[in-house]
Write an enzyme that holds these catalytic residues in place. Structure first.
Site, PDB file in Angstrom:
ATOM      1  CG  ASP A  60      -4.886   7.419  -5.866  1.00 49.93           C
ATOM      2  OD1 ASP A  60      -4.562   6.653  -6.802  1.00 49.93           O
ATOM      3  OD2 ASP A  60      -4.371   7.362  -4.748  1.00 49.93           O
ATOM      4  CB  ILE A  61      -3.174   7.476 -11.072  1.00 49.52           C
ATOM      5  CG1 ILE A  61      -3.195   7.282 -12.575  1.00 49.52           C
ATOM      6  CG2 ILE A  61      -2.380   6.393 -10.359  1.00 49.52           C
ATOM      7  CD1 ILE A  61      -1.833   7.503 -13.235  1.00 49.52           C
TER       8      ILE A  61
ATOM      9  CG  HIS B  91      -0.371  10.890  -0.005  1.00 48.51           C
ATOM     10  ND1 HIS B  91       0.966  10.565   0.096  1.00 48.51           N
ATOM     11  CD2 HIS B  91      -1.030   9.734  -0.115  1.00 48.51           C
ATOM     12  CE1 HIS B  91       1.103   9.256   0.033  1.00 48.51           C
ATOM     13  NE2 HIS B  91      -0.098   8.719  -0.079  1.00 48.51           N
TER      14      HIS B  91
HETATM   15  P1  5GP Z   1       0.157   5.595  -0.564  1.00 51.21           P
HETATM   16  O1  5GP Z   1       0.235   4.145  -0.950  1.00 51.21           O
HETATM   17  O2  5GP Z   1       1.541   6.199  -0.478  1.00 51.21           O
HETATM   18  O3  5GP Z   1      -0.683   5.881   0.635  1.00 51.21           O
HETATM   19  O4  5GP Z   1      -0.623   6.286  -1.753  1.00 51.21           O
HETATM   20  C1  5GP Z   1      -0.004   6.708  -2.932  1.00 51.21           C
HETATM   21  C2  5GP Z   1      -1.097   6.875  -3.939  1.00 51.21           C
HETATM   22  O5  5GP Z   1      -0.567   7.625  -5.012  1.00 51.21           O
HETATM   23  C3  5GP Z   1      -1.611   5.563  -4.538  1.00 51.21           C
HETATM   24  O6  5GP Z   1      -2.980   5.398  -4.241  1.00 51.21           O
HETATM   25  C4  5GP Z   1      -1.346   5.715  -6.028  1.00 51.21           C
HETATM   26  O7  5GP Z   1      -2.393   5.222  -6.830  1.00 51.21           O
HETATM   27  C5  5GP Z   1      -1.189   7.213  -6.197  1.00 51.21           C
HETATM   28  N1  5GP Z   1      -0.293   7.579  -7.300  1.00 51.21           N
HETATM   29  C6  5GP Z   1       0.942   7.074  -7.543  1.00 51.21           C
HETATM   30  N2  5GP Z   1       1.469   7.640  -8.646  1.00 51.21           N
HETATM   31  C7  5GP Z   1       0.543   8.535  -9.088  1.00 51.21           C
HETATM   32  C8  5GP Z   1       0.521   9.435 -10.205  1.00 51.21           C
HETATM   33  O8  5GP Z   1       1.442   9.533 -11.013  1.00 51.21           O
HETATM   34  N3  5GP Z   1      -0.601  10.200 -10.338  1.00 51.21           N
HETATM   35  C9  5GP Z   1      -1.646  10.137  -9.466  1.00 51.21           C
HETATM   36  N4  5GP Z   1      -2.685  10.931  -9.707  1.00 51.21           N
HETATM   37  N5  5GP Z   1      -1.651   9.293  -8.412  1.00 51.21           N
HETATM   38  C10 5GP Z   1      -0.569   8.507  -8.228  1.00 51.21           C
END
Ligand code: 5GP
Length: 138
Positions: free
Chosen positions: A29-30, A98
């Protein structure tokens, strides 16, 4: 619908990929909320948990468990959360299924808090809620 993860899968944008097979990809995760924070992502563009087939759900969790063991070995965290957000209200920001593997360390700054509503949930509420879920399963 294509997402930023679709672009990572297609190698249109870079990511630190740690695992890949026909159905699943995993990469750092970034945000690195903690050291080793990893996402396990379905390659098909399933938006959320409701759209997972039994096969894909099983495979995602098998891969997640394997990666959790690898993270445990690599970083020796004190604990690890397996998290999945579905819907904006639940914190989902990327609408492509995810699982987060979030290693936990004694001194980390993660805040995940559930309020306990046991005291204001009656026995009838428990029964009704359980019955509604059971009925919806059939
Ligand atoms: P959510 O909030 O949908 O559960 O998690 C999405 C996750 O994706 C976040 O923790 C965010 O940091 C990660 N994320 C968003 N854009 C990118 C990206 O371009 N690359 C990577 N490696 N992670 C990303």
């Amino acid at each position: 619908m294509p997402s930023v993860f679709t672009k990572i899968i297609a190698r249109e944008i870079p990511a630190h990929v740690v695992y890949e097979d026909d159905l699943v990809i995993a990469f750092l995760d970034i945000s690195q909320a903690t050291k080793g924070h990893t996402l396990v992502v379905s390659k098909s563009e399933v938006e959320n948990v409701y759209g997972l087939s039994d096969e894909l759900a099983g495979h995602l969790f098998r891969v997640a468990a394997r990666l959790a063991r690898a993270i445990q070995k690599a970083f020796s965290p004190a604990g690890l959360n397996v998290l999945n957000n579905n819907g904006a209200v639940a914190g989902q920001t990327v609408f492509h299924f995810h699982l987060h593997l979030l290693p936990r360390y004694e001194d980390d700054d993660v805040t995940l808090a559930f309020v306990n509503h046991m005291d204001d949930t009656g026995q009838e509420d428990y029964k009704e809620r359980a019955n509604l879920i059971k009925a919806a399963l059939s």
